[in-house]
Design a protein around this motif. Sequence first.
Motif, short mmCIF file in Angstrom:
data_model
loop_
_atom_site.label_atom_id
_atom_site.label_comp_id
_atom_site.label_asym_id
_atom_site.label_seq_id
_atom_site.Cartn_x
_atom_site.Cartn_y
_atom_site.Cartn_z
N LYS A 163 105.50 0.71 34.32
CA LYS A 163 105.78 -0.04 33.10
C LYS A 163 105.70 -1.54 33.39
O LYS A 163 106.14 -1.99 34.46
CB LYS A 163 107.18 0.33 32.59
CG LYS A 163 107.62 -0.42 31.33
CD LYS A 163 109.04 -0.04 30.95
CE LYS A 163 109.48 -0.82 29.71
NZ LYS A 163 110.87 -0.48 29.33
N ASN A 164 105.19 -2.28 32.44
CA ASN A 164 105.05 -3.75 32.56
C ASN A 164 104.30 -4.19 33.81
O ASN A 164 104.89 -4.75 34.72
CB ASN A 164 106.44 -4.41 32.50
CG ASN A 164 107.15 -4.19 31.19
OD1 ASN A 164 106.53 -4.06 30.15
ND2 ASN A 164 108.47 -4.11 31.24
N SER A 215 108.96 10.02 37.21
CA SER A 215 110.18 9.45 37.82
C SER A 215 109.87 8.47 38.94
O SER A 215 110.75 7.79 39.43
CB SER A 215 111.07 10.58 38.35
OG SER A 215 110.38 11.29 39.38
N GLU A 216 108.59 8.44 39.36
CA GLU A 216 108.18 7.49 40.39
C GLU A 216 106.68 7.19 40.27
O GLU A 216 105.94 8.00 39.71
CB GLU A 216 108.51 8.02 41.79
CG GLU A 216 107.72 9.25 42.20
CD GLU A 216 107.79 9.49 43.70
OE1 GLU A 216 108.88 9.46 44.26
OE2 GLU A 216 106.73 9.69 44.30
N PRO A 217 106.22 6.03 40.73
CA PRO A 217 107.00 4.97 41.38
C PRO A 217 107.92 4.20 40.43
O PRO A 217 108.92 3.64 40.87
CB PRO A 217 105.92 4.06 41.96
CG PRO A 217 104.73 4.28 41.10
CD PRO A 217 104.77 5.73 40.72
N TYR A 218 107.59 4.16 39.11
CA TYR A 218 108.54 3.57 38.16
C TYR A 218 109.46 4.68 37.67
O TYR A 218 108.99 5.73 37.24
CB TYR A 218 107.81 2.92 36.98
CG TYR A 218 108.76 2.24 36.02
CD1 TYR A 218 109.11 0.91 36.21
CD2 TYR A 218 109.34 2.93 34.96
CE1 TYR A 218 110.01 0.28 35.36
CE2 TYR A 218 110.24 2.32 34.11
CZ TYR A 218 110.58 0.99 34.31
OH TYR A 218 111.48 0.37 33.47
N PRO A 219 110.77 4.43 37.70
CA PRO A 219 111.71 5.49 37.29
C PRO A 219 111.92 5.53 35.78
O PRO A 219 112.91 5.04 35.25
CB PRO A 219 113.00 5.09 38.02
CG PRO A 219 112.93 3.58 38.09
CD PRO A 219 111.46 3.25 38.26
N PHE A 220 110.97 6.15 35.07
CA PHE A 220 111.10 6.25 33.62
C PHE A 220 112.35 7.04 33.26
O PHE A 220 112.68 8.03 33.90
CB PHE A 220 109.86 6.94 33.02
CG PHE A 220 108.65 6.05 32.93
CD1 PHE A 220 108.50 5.18 31.85
CD2 PHE A 220 107.68 6.08 33.91
CE1 PHE A 220 107.39 4.37 31.76
CE2 PHE A 220 106.56 5.27 33.83
CZ PHE A 220 106.41 4.40 32.74
N LYS A 221 113.04 6.56 32.21
CA LYS A 221 114.27 7.21 31.75
C LYS A 221 114.17 7.46 30.25
O LYS A 221 113.17 7.17 29.61
CB LYS A 221 115.48 6.30 32.05
CG LYS A 221 115.72 6.02 33.53
CD LYS A 221 116.23 7.24 34.25
CE LYS A 221 116.81 6.92 35.63
NZ LYS A 221 115.88 6.27 36.55
N GLU A 222 115.26 7.98 29.67
CA GLU A 222 115.29 8.30 28.25
C GLU A 222 114.99 7.08 27.39
O GLU A 222 114.38 7.20 26.31
CB GLU A 222 116.65 8.88 27.87
CG GLU A 222 116.93 10.28 28.43
CD GLU A 222 116.06 11.35 27.79
OE1 GLU A 222 115.42 11.08 26.76
OE2 GLU A 222 116.02 12.48 28.33
#
Length: 266
Positions: A163-164, A215-222
């Motif tokens: 993300k970003n 969940s990786e490398p960016y830890p996306f969440k709800e």
Amino acid sequence: MEQYSLIDNIGILHTFDKVPQRIISLVPSQTELLVDLGLESKIVGITKFCIHPEKLITKKAIVGGTKKVDYNKIKALTPDIVICNKEENTLEIVENLRLICSVWVTDIVTIEDNLKMISDFGHLFDCTREAQQWNASLVFALSDFKQFIDRKPIRKVAYFIWKNPYMVAGSNNFINELLQLNRFENVFANLSRYPVIDLQEINTVDDLDLVLLSSEPYPFKEKEALEMTHFCSLSNIILVDGEMFSWHGSRLLKALDYFKKLHQNL
């Protein structure tokens, strides 16, 4: 043991007078594989991301990450070999480490590459029986999974890793290979590696079934899943375990069970 030679995945010939006894691994998934092959006692250094198996990180010297390492610390550990990966580690790291000892580089894009890596490690570290057992288990589990998945519908998916900026899995990587195994049609497979995309591009994809947030490398969440609904409200947005889709080596065996559960919940 007599002198022996092996060629790694990037075509480098390695010659050894004896089986390497002191191993440093700069690849978390391959650290896990080395342990599963019974080589934990020979591992002297790992990265801060080598979190499997649990507690290994408390027993071994931490020599840095996958993109930045402490060369003095590595040199002090007097390794016989360092295990790297073309995708995980930089060319600069590999070239600098070659001034210290042999550097074995893997390049895993397909499931066949994965099986060959396990076989190579068996020859490299004189644990061919263990390597053969792991490959036999994987081949059996893959056959079983292909029967399970055979009648599942093909679904169009986008797999986000960052993300970003927003980045997705394109083609020519292990994630895309496992997406195909799952009968997931990667809508960004026309782009190579890990392209940056504008979220507006998602709106142009017809009949996008699934958006997978890793969940990786960016830890996306709800929170990110909720944000994504503004761009793809008609798609099923799912948080997935990135290790299962991107880690090669012995992790594939656990991944196949994970994939079954994923499909059962779709």
